[in-house]
Design a protein around this motif. Structure first.
Motif, PDB file in Angstrom:
ATOM      1  N   LEU A 321       0.832  -1.200   0.000  1.00 34.04           N
ATOM      2  CA  LEU A 321       0.000   0.000   0.000  1.00 34.04           C
ATOM      3  C   LEU A 321       0.872   1.257   0.000  1.00 34.04           C
ATOM      4  N   MET A 388      -4.344   4.650  -3.787  1.00 34.26           N
ATOM      5  CA  MET A 388      -4.612   3.241  -3.520  1.00 34.26           C
ATOM      6  C   MET A 388      -5.494   2.644  -4.621  1.00 34.26           C
ATOM      7  N   LEU A 397      -0.945  -3.485  -6.808  1.00 37.55           N
ATOM      8  CA  LEU A 397      -1.130  -4.126  -5.508  1.00 37.55           C
ATOM      9  C   LEU A 397      -1.034  -5.636  -5.645  1.00 37.55           C
TER      10      LEU A 397
END
Length: 666
Positions: A321, A388, A397
């Motif tokens: 993250l 994100m 991710l």
């Protein structure tokens, strides 16, 4: 969906469609034809993709290490340790919670005169003298005698504990643990029924992730002790196999926030390690009793399985993250009992943590407590939330198939499975009529002092009824609309409010943040997410800054790998999401009156009244309900939502090929 399409989708996320087959969404016989082979192939693909991303991550870490060699965290005064260490030892009272505090005497002897007032649990005191188990103190905070003698332990149980200086914990490379977890197959979940919850909520159950039993309250944690913690941390890969938890102490349980109970506790390791936390935090279920009875039923039945998403976010993505999160140590949930636990580091709120000066812990709907300017905090939240989401969209991710396996995407849900239909897709007509009546009474009569004067006029209340009636009738259609365009769908935090974040300032006073509380993290509408990130800020700020916040999100989302979004579409998704919560809030009116009796509102002049602004039974629920009522009514008053909604209904019905629904709000 034909067989070839099903085969291709199953090869990406076979376990998701097994669940859909259980629900009757697709044919079970079709699924089983290809599922076993597809699962084997998907597992191999997950492992290969996870290893590829892990290798890239490790290479990046090596580059960073060359550019900036690791050092022990430095406090502001340049020392390795706590700059906030008190010159006089401080103690905290941890005993006597069931008695209103602990006994105080006027002398060292346990037979000396007992003072009439007890020293409150949670009080902090300065040490004047310490003789064996007897402490001579001076009160710093809390209630009780300003000075006296107390016992720090009785029958092996701590009554007061020494507050030790906070020592920063060194970073640890969690990528090997995360990549290993990402290579595992996702676990499934069967919804929990009310009878099942009632029968099994106090039973021990095996976790579906790590396949071991786990404690779910303070008593069980104390009983299972260091040996269980050692096994759990080894199983989760959060502590080296050659180390053990030696001691467990200072367990304290409390109710906080609105979704679960919490524990804090301390541990010691057989081999003290500068990169392992000794101050830990755990989330556990609410008790199915007393003031948390309805909360537990809601979390374990109505939101059944939500804890998996929170645990998965932390165990899978901690190393990837674009910001800090609390170090993950263990998490699991039992599908049989609905019990669960999540153990992480304890954030040192309000303390100096190396170069970071931590802000205190904030709560929802209390932005007046923020230490800096409101825009400073919310634009930072929006920036990190967008990064994100953009990283997810760009598969930074985890590969798409891996993310969709652990967090099924709304983009995978066919249009015909959203529940859209010619009649109302919301709650029934009679139920809605009863609830809207309660909502109108609260806004226009009982709680009118909390709202702008216009909100109690007949014209506004008519508009309010119409807008919520249409929103209820088009419940499924609004959900589909917000999720119809894949560009606007990404994985991200579900509730990025100031209470789900820990803020700090660096040596140059620049604000930064880390993120907590991953319940609701999922892959769906970004407009929906933005509403749930911003719904608790002050309305005046929201009204003046929403477009700028949306522009900030759009810019950062694209810069991190997402496609370019249109502000108009994003804002409308935000508005539709608010209206859906507006309908849901109608059912909260009885709960509002339970937490603050209806006659009390006659003397309440604004929402800063302590009967609203303070936590009730340790929870922020009342303040959130009322604050959101106020925000949504202000939006209806100021944003011309009525005409926009009328136009949207025409566009929607043309798009999906149905006639406009007959909606009554009288």
């Amino acid at each position: 969906m034909d067989f070839d399409d099903l085969d291709e989708v199953l090869r990406q996320t076979p376990h998701v469609f097994r669940r859909w087959a259980d629900l009757g969404v697709v044919s079970g016989s079709e699924v089983e034809v290809v599922a076993d082979a597809a699962e084997e192939k998907a597992a191999a693909e997950r492992a290969a993709a996870a290893e590829k991303l892990s290798a890239e991550r490790r290479a990046k870490l090596k580059e960073d290490a060359v550019e900036a060699p690791k050092e022990a965290p430095k406090a502001a005064n340049g020392t390795n340790g706590a700059s906030d260490a008190p010159s006089v030892p401080l103690w905290e009272v941890v005993g006597g919670a069931d008695k209103g505090g602990i006994l105080v005497r006027d002398g060292e002897s346990t037979s000396s005169q007992q003072l009439s007032e007890r020293l409150s649990t949670g009080a902090k005191v300065e040490q004047l003298e310490l003789k064996g188990q007897r402490l001579h103190y001076r009160l710093k905070s809390g209630t009780g005698p300003q000075e006296g003698w107390i016992s720090i332990a009785l029958s092996g149980k701590d009554l007061a504990v020494l507050l030790r200086p906070h020592v920063p914990v060194l970073p640890r490379d969690t990528e090997p643990r995360c990549s290993g977890e990402l290579a595992k197959a996702p676990v499934g979940w069967t919804p929990v029924s009310m009878p099942q919850l009632q029968e099994k909520h106090m039973q021990m159950g095996t976790g579906i992730i790590y396949k071991i039993d786990f404690p779910f309250n303070a008593e069980l944690l104390q009983k299972m002790g260091p040996s269980w913690l050692t096994k759990a941390f080894h199983t989760a890969g959060s502590m080296p196999k050659d180390n053990k938890v030696k001691t467990l102490k200072n367990i304290k349980e409390y109710i906080g926030g609105g979704n679960c109970s919490k524990l804090v506790f301390d541990v010691e390791y057989e081999q003290p390690a500068p990169d392992l936390h000794t101050e830990l935090f755990a989330k556990i279920p609410f008790p199915l009793a007393g003031n948390t009875l309805s909360d537990r039923m809601a979390s374990s039945v109505m939101q059944s399985g939500a804890e998996i998403g929170e645990i998965n976010a932390q165990r899978l993505l901690e190393s990837r993250l674009p910001f800090s999160i609390p170090r993950y140590y263990f998490g699991d949930v039992s599908n049989d009992t609905s019990n669960w636990i999540l153990i992480t580091e304890r954030i040192p709120f309000g303390k100096q943590d190396g170069d970071r000066k931590m802000d205190p812990a904030y709560d929802k709907m209390k932005d007046w407590e923020l230490k800096g300017t409101v825009d400073e905090y919310y634009f930072l939240l929006t920036t990190y939330g967008a990064r994100m989401a953009g990283m997810d969209k760009a598969e930074k991710l985890a590969p798409r198939a891996v993310m969709d396996g652990f967090f099924p995407s709304a983009a995978m849900r066919p249009k015909e499975h959203w529940g859209m239909r010619a009649e109302s897709s919301g709650i029934g007509e009679k139920e809605f009529a009863m609830k809207i009546k309660m909502g109108v009474d609260f806004v226009g009569t009982t709680g009118k002092a909390l709202f702008p004067a216009e909100c109690s006029t007949a014209s506004f209340l008519q508009k309010y009824k119409k807008i919520l009636a249409i929103s209820n009738a088009y419940t499924a259609e609004m959900a589909w609309w917000c999720n119809r365009n894949p560009d606007y769908i990404a994985w991200s935090h579900g509730n990025l409010n100031v209470d789900n974040v820990f803020f700090w300032r660096d040596a140059s006073d620049k604000l930064d943040l880390g993120v907590l509380d991953w319940g609701g993290a999922r892959t769906d509408s970004l407009g929906w997410k933005l509403w749930w990130w911003l719904y608790c800020c002050e309305y005046d700020f929201l009204n003046a800054n929403l477009d700028a916040l949306l522009d900030c999100f759009i810019k950062e989302y694209q810069a991190s790998g997402g496609p370019l979004l249109e502000r108009k579409e994003l804002r409308w998704q935000f508005t539709l999401s608010a209206l859906q919560q507006g309908v849901g809030l109608l059912g909260a009116v009885p709960q509002i009156y339970k937490m603050c009796k209806k006659p009390e509102f006659a003397s309440i002049k604004d929402r800063l009244d302590p009967r609203i602004s303070q936590n009730i039974d340790g929870k922020n629920t009342l303040r959130i309900y009322i604050g959101t009522f106020i925000n949504i009514c202000n939006m209806i008053k100021d944003w011309d939502i009525e005409s926009q909604l009328d136009q949207w209904v025409k566009e929607l019905c043309g798009n999906i090929g149905i006639a406009e629904k007959k909606v009554s709000w009288e």
